[in-house]
Design an enzyme around this catalytic site. Structure first.
Site, PDB file in Angstrom:
ATOM      1  N   ASP A   1       0.828  -1.195   0.000  1.00  0.00           N
ATOM      2  CA  ASP A   1       0.000   0.000   0.000  1.00  0.00           C
ATOM      3  C   ASP A   1       0.872   1.257   0.000  1.00  0.00           C
ATOM      4  O   ASP A   1       1.896   1.322   0.673  1.00  0.00           O
ATOM      5  CB  ASP A   1      -0.903  -0.016   1.242  1.00  0.00           C
ATOM      6  CG  ASP A   1      -2.000   1.032   1.174  1.00  0.00           C
ATOM      7  OD1 ASP A   1      -2.826   0.952   0.253  1.00  0.00           O
ATOM      8  OD2 ASP A   1      -2.021   1.911   2.043  1.00  0.00           O
TER       9      ASP A   1
ATOM     10  N   GLU B   1       0.973  -0.594  -5.180  1.00  0.00           N
ATOM     11  CA  GLU B   1      -0.150   0.344  -5.204  1.00  0.00           C
ATOM     12  C   GLU B   1       0.420   1.736  -5.494  1.00  0.00           C
ATOM     13  O   GLU B   1       0.906   2.422  -4.599  1.00  0.00           O
ATOM     14  CB  GLU B   1      -0.886   0.313  -3.859  1.00  0.00           C
ATOM     15  CG  GLU B   1      -2.208   1.062  -3.851  1.00  0.00           C
ATOM     16  CD  GLU B   1      -2.049   2.517  -3.450  1.00  0.00           C
ATOM     17  OE1 GLU B   1      -2.194   3.396  -4.332  1.00  0.00           O
ATOM     18  OE2 GLU B   1      -1.776   2.783  -2.275  1.00  0.00           O
TER      19      GLU B   1
ATOM     20  N   ASP C   1     -11.053   1.366  -0.786  1.00  0.00           N
ATOM     21  CA  ASP C   1     -11.373   2.777  -0.559  1.00  0.00           C
ATOM     22  C   ASP C   1     -12.411   3.327  -1.533  1.00  0.00           C
ATOM     23  O   ASP C   1     -12.826   4.489  -1.398  1.00  0.00           O
ATOM     24  CB  ASP C   1     -10.108   3.641  -0.669  1.00  0.00           C
ATOM     25  CG  ASP C   1      -9.215   3.515   0.557  1.00  0.00           C
ATOM     26  OD1 ASP C   1      -9.725   3.191   1.641  1.00  0.00           O
ATOM     27  OD2 ASP C   1      -7.999   3.734   0.427  1.00  0.00           O
TER      28      ASP C   1
END
Length: 515
Positions: free
Chosen positions: A305, A352, A405
């Site tokens: 991430d 990501e 998200d």
């Protein structure tokens, strides 16, 4: 840290078209108010096999604190005890079935963390008595094997329990700063709590290993999600403040976030500690090497991430009210990843790389040989050509319909700009909202991307009742749960057909080959 690093055997593969599903563990059906390593986790693996899937991607599985975010964990190594399946504890004789009959929350489609925490606490207290009345012989071997992180974690959590859950920055000065006298005193004082938290990690590990072995036997690879930053209330910051941007007293001097943009005029103030990359480099990035190596014992592939933080990170002075005053700093870049590869080999990583992306970030992802991320919902900006449109993909990437998200696709059709939705309809050849949902998933499967990950809420045709997280909000997140009826709705038939048609089945069979 002593590690036996197991890297997935096909990390050097290229151009392997495969598909998978993003499904948080906490979202699975189960008894006890939250998804676990129990029967539905095994059943999902069976369903993935039936639909020709190769991957099950999860969210981080660490122990969560206030706000319940899996991206804010007390430890970068420990597992979340909430995922321990209670029915399995019944089968092993550690609890009775009648002890599970309690209020786990009124709404079976949402996790009630307050009731889940308190109910588990009472049950685990009884498990503790029975566990140490007849301790499994391999428990102490487990504790010895993982002592490098487990000893500190168990002490950290035991002190936190005795301090009413307060963050370590509010603990008494001696133990907050880890003076030798305070450590000796609190280790003696919390002896039972230390054993309790080691027991929970042991039980977590036993159930996790069994589930992972089942997945491997059925040809399903597990993709883990690694937050780039640790929590400001974490055992890592408590025990190793020198690894982070801190002063001589161990207090953070700067925190992480992201700058203002069109969506957040004041930016985002995450509050996570920033790394002392200069200091980490001096010891060969040992902490990160250990973290990645351990994560690849748990998972077959990793999604990192906020990968852009390795190229450059946003630094906000401690005490700032928002992220406006932050500045960009240079990250460790390829020097870090070359050292990782030297120690661990080429890693199977999805980077990501969303958000404010510079040519330097793109170059780093490519140089490392990692898969970048493409998100279909970000593709349909009617004002400009987007790199997220499928006809613009390079092969070396992973395409998602959305992430944890994002809204679900059906939710996006309701809240996105009308011009963007109209563009999506034209691009996908869709007339209705549900045709947009199916078309977006089909376009992702059909794309040239090596990896395709679909979210379970999209497969189940859910609107924003199935949304996992809404960034910059403090409540109502990480709670969505699928019902048994939804999971049994037959989604795997459509998915299998599409993956066969576009050559993404785990066995490599396409409709052309079958016919």
């Amino acid at each position: 840290m002593r590690l036996t690093v197991r890297i997935a055997g096909d990390t050097d593969r290229r151009h392997v078209r495969a598909c998978g599903v993003l499904m948080p563990l906490f979202s699975l059906p189960s008894r006890g108010g939250i998804g676990t390593f129990g029967s539905w986790a095994y059943r999902l693996i069976d369903m993935l096999c039936e639909s020709g899937q190769r991957y099950w991607q999860m969210l981080p599985i660490g122990p969560t604190g206030y706000g319940d975010s899996p991206y804010q964990c007390f430890s970068a190594f420990a597992g979340n005890p909430l995922f321990i399946d209670l029915d399995m504890l019944c089968e092993s004789g550690l609890i009775g079935v009648d002890e599970l009959n309690r209020d786990w929350g009124a709404d079976g489609t949402r996790v009630d963390y307050g009731k889940v925490y308190s109910g588990r606490r009472q049950i685990f207290a009884r498990v503790y008595e029975r566990f140490f009345a007849e301790t499994p012989p391999d428990f102490y071997n487990y504790c010895d094997l993982h002592r490098q992180w487990l000893d500190n974690y168990a002490l950290f959590m035991a002190i936190k329990d005795s301090e009413g859950g307060r963050p370590f920055t509010d603990w008494p000065e001696g133990i907050r700063r880890r003076t030798p006298a305070a450590l000796n005193e609190w280790t003696d004082r919390c002896a039972d709590g230390i054993k309790y938290h080691k027991m929970l990690q042991y039980l977590f590990s036993k159930q996790w290993v069994a589930l992972h072995d089942y997945a491997k036997r059925h040809g399903v690879e597990l993709i883990g999600d690694i937050p780039i930053y640790v929590s400001p209330d974490s055992v890592e910051l408590w025990t190793s403040p020198h690894l982070f941007a801190t002063d001589k007293s161990g207090n953070m001097t700067a925190v992480a976030g992201c700058p203002p943009d069109g969506f957040s005029p004041h930016g985002q103030l995450w509050g996570n500690p920033l790394y002392n990359w200069h200091g980490m480099r001096k010891n060969g990035y040992a902490w990160w090497i250990a973290r990645l190596g351990y994560s690849l014992q748990l998972f077959d592939r990793l999604r990192i991430d906020h990968f852009r933080g390795f190229e450059g990170y946003y630094c906000i002075p401690r005490g700032a009210n928002d992220a406006v005053v932050g500045t960009w700093r240079k990250g460790p870049g390829y020097d870090f990843w070359s050292e990782v590869e030297r120690k661990l080999g080429r890693l199977p990583i999805i980077a990501e790389d969303l958000g404010f992306i510079t040519p330097g970030v793109t170059k780093l992802v490519e140089r490392c040989g990692f898969e970048s991320m493409k998100v279909m919902q970000l593709a349909f900006d009617s004002r400009e050509e987007s790199q997220y449109l499928p006809h613009n993909y390079a092969r070396r990437c992973a395409v998602y319909t959305g992430t944890h998200d994002n809204s679900t696709v059906l939710g996006w059709t309701k809240e996105a700009d009308a011009k963007d939705v109209a563009f999506a309809r034209r691009y996908l050849g869709a007339e209705t909202d549900d045709e947009v949902r199916l078309g977006m998933m089909r376009a992702a499967i059909a794309s040239t991307a090596e990896t395709c990950i679909l979210t379970m809420p999209d497969l189940l045709a859910l609107g924003n009742e199935g949304r996992i997280n809404t960034p910059s909000t403090v409540s109502g997140n990480w709670q969505w749960r699928a019902s048994e009826g939804q999971m049994d709705s037959g989604w795997q038939v459509w998915l299998n057909e599409q993956c066969r048609l576009f050559g993404r089945t785990a066995k490599g069979e396409t409709d052309n080959e079958r016919n």
